[in-house]
Each structure stands twice: as C-alpha cells, then as structure tokens.
Scaffold this active site. Sequence first.
Site, PDB file in Angstrom:
ATOM      1  CD  GLU A 231     -11.070  -3.199  10.863  1.00  0.00           C
ATOM      2  OE1 GLU A 231     -12.197  -3.500  11.274  1.00  0.00           O
ATOM      3  OE2 GLU A 231     -10.258  -2.523  11.530  1.00  0.00           O
TER       4      GLU A 231
ATOM      5  CE  LYS B  93     -13.143  -6.033  18.089  1.00  0.00           C
ATOM      6  NZ  LYS B  93     -12.665  -5.154  17.029  1.00  0.00           N
TER       7      LYS B  93
ATOM      8  CG  LEU C  46      -1.968  -1.202   1.121  1.00  0.00           C
ATOM      9  CD1 LEU C  46      -2.894  -1.190   2.315  1.00  0.00           C
ATOM     10  CD2 LEU C  46      -2.782  -1.191  -0.163  1.00  0.00           C
ATOM     11  CE  LYS C  47       4.237   2.963   5.352  1.00  0.00           C
ATOM     12  NZ  LYS C  47       5.295   3.130   6.348  1.00  0.00           N
TER      13      LYS C  47
ATOM     14  CB  ALA D 117     -10.907   7.797  14.608  1.00  0.00           C
TER      15      ALA D 117
ATOM     16  NE  ARG E  95      -6.594   3.631  11.715  1.00  0.00           N
ATOM     17  CZ  ARG E  95      -6.378   3.621  13.040  1.00  0.00           C
ATOM     18  NH1 ARG E  95      -5.489   4.440  13.574  1.00  0.00           N
ATOM     19  NH2 ARG E  95      -7.056   2.789  13.815  1.00  0.00           N
TER      20      ARG E  95
END
Length: 207
Positions: free
Chosen positions: A137, A53, A21-22, A149, A75
């Site tokens: 995710e 969780k 992604l980078k 956030a 993210r």
Amino acid sequence: MDWKNFLAPYAQVVEELKVKLKGMRVQFEHESSHSPIEFVTARVKPIFSIKEKMKRKNIHIKDIELELQDIAGVRIVCQFVDDIDDIVSHLKSRNDFEVIEERDYINHKKESGYRSYHLIISYPVDMINGERKIIAEIQIRTLAMNFWATNEHSLNYKYEGKIPERISARLKRAAEAAFKLDEEMSKIKDEIQEAQRIFRTDKINHK
Ligand code: 0O2
Ligand code: 0O2
C-alpha cells in the site's frame, strides 16, 4: 505460523520501494524547480498489528496475503494537495509495479475525518526461490493531512479504537482546519515555491 519467513519478501519490497521513491525525490529536485515529494517513510506492519487487524476484519490466516493489503506500507508526504495528483500519475505510469486499486480519501474523506490517497500495488520481487508478487500500500498525503493522521492514530491506539465523542468531535474540526490550511497554502503556492527557489539558489551560492 513462521512469521519471519512470511514477512521476508515484504521487508524486501519495503526496502526496494523506499530506495526507488527516495530516488524519485532526488531526481525531481535535480530536474525541476519543485519536488512534489517532501519525504518518504516505510514500514513492514508489526506482527501484533497484523494479528489485531486479522481479528478486527475477520480475516483468516490463509487469506492475509490478498486481504491484508498494508503489510508492506510506504507513505509519501508532500507540501501541496496538487502534488498528490502528480505523484499518483507518475506512480501509475511506472513499469516496475502494477496499480491494482485506488482509494481516494481526499475527495471522499473517511467518517473519522481522515484524508489521504491510497494506491494498492502488486510488486514483483525476486526471492532466491523465484519471483513473487507482493501486495503493498502506498499512502500519499500532504503535511497537514499527515499531521492530523499521526495524532488521530495515537489517540486511536490509546483508546483502542473507541475515541470518546468529545475528542472525536474535536478531531473532525481539526480535520476541517487541516483541509482549510491546505486550501490556503495552495492559493499562495506560486509565492511559496518562488521563495523556496530563491532560498535554494542562495544556499548553493554561499557554499
Ligand atoms: P532526511 O535527511 O531527514 O530527509 P530510514 O531507513 O530511517 O531512512 P524509515 O525507516 O522510513 O527510513 O524512517 P523514518 O524515521 O520513518 O523516516 C524516514 C524519513 O522521513 C526520514 O528522512 C525522516 O527524517 C523523515 N520524516 C519522518 N517524519 C517526518 C516529519 O514529521 N517531518 C519531516 N520533515 N520529515 C519526517 P530521511 O529521508 O531518512 O532523511
Ligand atoms: P497502521 O499501520 O497502524 O497505520 P481499515 O478498515 O480502514 O482499517 P483497510 O480497509 O485495509 O483498513 O484500508 P484503508 O482504510 O484504505 O487503509 C488502511 C490504512 O489507512 C490504515 O492502516 C491507516 O494507516 C490508514 N487509515 C485509514 N483510515 C484511517 C483513519 O481514520 N485514521 C488514521 N489515522 N489512519 C487511517 P492501519 O491498519 O490502521 O495500520
């Protein structure tokens, strides 16, 4: 539970996704005048947070691979709301992983005021004993959504998920303000991008 062994493929996925992604950001910068990606961060969920969780959502240890979908988390943060759609359609068209779920918390914000677009993916990773499909995710959000956030997350941590009413009311107002900021910036997006193009060209010419 041998956590080190269990988390090894997740660490591998996080590293691979981060590089890819980078790399996507660098490629966008070379090939178009505007990169929809501002920056990318990634992490393997810390063990204490996995345990918390599991308890909160009543998930049995044997089910965490399928039910705890953010053990590997990436993210992608962008400047403009429109960039999110571009990133999502690009990610959905890739052949190196499969999108298995989409959660649109942009058009359907959460009760807290949280906005972000989540993709749950199944990512094949080669380990020494063969291929494994790992769930990860990907969160895609604007800088303004990220600012909100991050602050809300800190408060949640401080108050152990029970933020006092006077603060949560303010947070909801802040979420609306962040939403308005994104809307206003979208309206002058062309101007901003033009300015950023000029700035980049000037920098190159002065090298
Ligand atoms: P650059 O040159 O700053 O773009 P890492 O292994 O450190 O590369 P990791 O573990 O995900 O990656 O680290 P981290 O600290 O979470 O941050 C990853 C990238 O996001 C880093 O940039 C940070 O500079 C950038 N980052 C994190 N938070 C912010 C923020 O609030 N604003 C901005 N603008 N950037 C942020 P790079 O890609 O390593 O290098
Ligand atoms: P971390 O690593 O501390 O960020 P949930 O029931 O909402 O906890 P679920 O059903 O697994 O979780 O999925 P969801 O809500 O689609 O996504 C979970 C992740 O989204 C969270 O991870 C957060 O990173 C982010 N998120 C969701 N809702 C909020 C919110 O109201 N505020 C903030 N700041 N972030 C949110 P974790 O588990 O909190 O882990």
